[in-house]
Design an enzyme around this catalytic site. Structure first.
Site, mmCIF file in Angstrom:
data_model
loop_
_atom_site.group_PDB
_atom_site.id
_atom_site.type_symbol
_atom_site.label_atom_id
_atom_site.label_comp_id
_atom_site.label_asym_id
_atom_site.label_seq_id
_atom_site.Cartn_x
_atom_site.Cartn_y
_atom_site.Cartn_z
ATOM 1 N N GLY A 10 0.802 -1.174 0.018
ATOM 2 C CA GLY A 10 0.114 0.069 0.196
ATOM 3 C C GLY A 10 0.841 1.385 -0.261
ATOM 4 O O GLY A 10 0.623 2.090 0.831
ATOM 5 N N ALA A 11 2.028 1.383 -0.897
ATOM 6 C CA ALA A 11 2.717 2.411 -0.852
ATOM 7 C C ALA A 11 2.664 3.564 -1.783
ATOM 8 O O ALA A 11 3.182 4.481 -1.907
ATOM 9 C CB ALA A 11 4.324 1.765 -1.307
ATOM 10 N N GLY A 14 -0.736 7.883 1.199
ATOM 11 C CA GLY A 14 -0.987 7.866 2.579
ATOM 12 C C GLY A 14 0.343 7.399 3.399
ATOM 13 O O GLY A 14 1.592 7.942 2.964
ATOM 14 N N GLY A 16 1.705 4.441 3.776
ATOM 15 C CA GLY A 16 2.677 3.840 3.052
ATOM 16 C C GLY A 16 3.858 4.434 2.160
ATOM 17 O O GLY A 16 4.855 4.260 2.469
ATOM 18 N N SER A 143 -4.999 -1.014 13.993
ATOM 19 C CA SER A 143 -5.699 0.200 14.437
ATOM 20 C C SER A 143 -6.250 -0.105 15.763
ATOM 21 O O SER A 143 -6.490 -1.085 16.372
ATOM 22 C CB SER A 143 -6.956 0.206 13.490
ATOM 23 O OG SER A 143 -7.869 1.345 13.725
ATOM 24 N N TYR A 166 -13.978 -3.461 8.957
ATOM 25 C CA TYR A 166 -12.640 -2.813 8.982
ATOM 26 C C TYR A 166 -12.142 -3.244 10.376
ATOM 27 O O TYR A 166 -11.272 -3.868 10.750
ATOM 28 C CB TYR A 166 -12.664 -1.419 8.845
ATOM 29 C CG TYR A 166 -11.317 -0.844 9.301
ATOM 30 C CD1 TYR A 166 -10.441 -0.636 8.382
ATOM 31 C CD2 TYR A 166 -11.137 -0.264 10.565
ATOM 32 C CE1 TYR A 166 -9.121 0.079 8.650
ATOM 33 C CE2 TYR A 166 -10.191 0.333 11.003
ATOM 34 C CZ TYR A 166 -8.910 0.472 9.892
ATOM 35 O OH TYR A 166 -7.992 1.220 10.375
#
Length: 286
Positions: A10-11, A14, A16, A143, A166
């Protein structure tokens, strides 16, 4: 260890992206994962421009498809001589339409698939490379939002809501972190998880309709610390709220629930992953 080789999922945006820029500035080799080729190459160019001396390589895969997760891991194992750290950061958030239940390519609830099944499967597939590179670290970005997994409705077919999905998937990731850390104890590979920061300024936070509270850099610092801090070289099986070791949701410490989750997880991710053999050397195919 510097320079390290670090894979960041997920780079392309955000947290990442922020982690990649930070590690590249330290001289590390960064392996950037994304699911959109154009965005992935754009971030790679940005990282190269910001840190000209850092090596940057890209890997494309949609983590909502376990076949692509497996294929990406194989490409990494074939191409990379070592892997010092894996940061499982990619995430499916609450969604812009939180009442719309989405499925992965294999038909699993999308948040459970992307936030739990994919990082676990990726880590499993990369265990041979991680153990061969030891000391190595796995950092799972979780999280503070956690909700107990309902084993009678793991895929949330009843009463679906995106943020609930989530929160359940993030607790599943934490539970898997604890299980994997215990399994890998003594191999030189540590596995930790963290809540990086509260309501960072990300597309996912905004898409769900929440107002960001802090900038991305607030989450980068505690995450990068778990990758780089020499004092944490032997720390494993812990959940951090930013920089503080703390307790996760109580279900994370329920041994029966964890065993039930892992049995289901192994059934869902299928064959071909690796496992540690107690008393043996390294890892073997599952």
């Amino acid at each position: 260890m510097t320079p390290r080789t670090v894979l960041i999922t997920g780079a392309t945006q955000g947290l990442g992206r922020g982690i990649a820029l930070d590690l590249a500035a330290r001289g590390d080799t960064v392996l950037l994962h994304g699911r959109d080729r154009t965005r992935l190459e754009a971030v790679a160019a940005e990282v190269r421009a910001a840190a000209p001396d850092a090596a940057v390589r890209t890997y494309l895969a949609d983590l909502g498809d376990l076949d692509q997760v497996h294929a990406m891991a194989e490409r990494i194992r074939e191409a990379e001589p070592r892997l010092d750290a894996l940061v499982n950061n990619a995430v499916a958030g609450g969604g812009a339409e939180p009442l719309r239940r989405e499925l992965s390519r294999q038909g699993h609830e999308l948040r459970f698939a992307v936030n739990h099944l994919a990082p676990y499967a990726l880590t499993r597939h990369l265990l041979p490379l991680l153990t061969a590179s030891a000391p190595a670290r796995v950092v799972n970005v979780a999280s503070i939002g956690q909700e107990a997994v309902d084993f009678d409705d793991v895929m949330l077919e009843r009463g679906y809501e995106g943020l609930r999905a989530y929160c359940r998937s993030k607790l599943a990731l934490i539970m898997a972190t604890f299980e994997l850390a215990a399994e890998l104890d003594g191999t030189g590979v540590t596995v930790n998880t963290l809540h990086p920061a509260h309501l960072m300024d990300t597309d996912g936070v905004r898409a769900y309709g929440l107002t960001p509270v802090v900038g991305i850099e607030e989450g980068v610092r505690p995450t990068v610390r778990l990758v780089t801090d020499p004092d944490l070289g032997s720390t494993t099986g812990r959940y951090f709220d930013r920089f503080t070791h703390t307790r996760a949701h109580e279900q994370a410490y329920d041994v029966t629930a964890r065993a039930r989750l892992m049995k289901l997880t192994h059934e869902l991710i299928g064959a071909g992953v690796s496992r540690v053999v107690p008393g043996g050397e390294g890892v073997v195919p599952r």
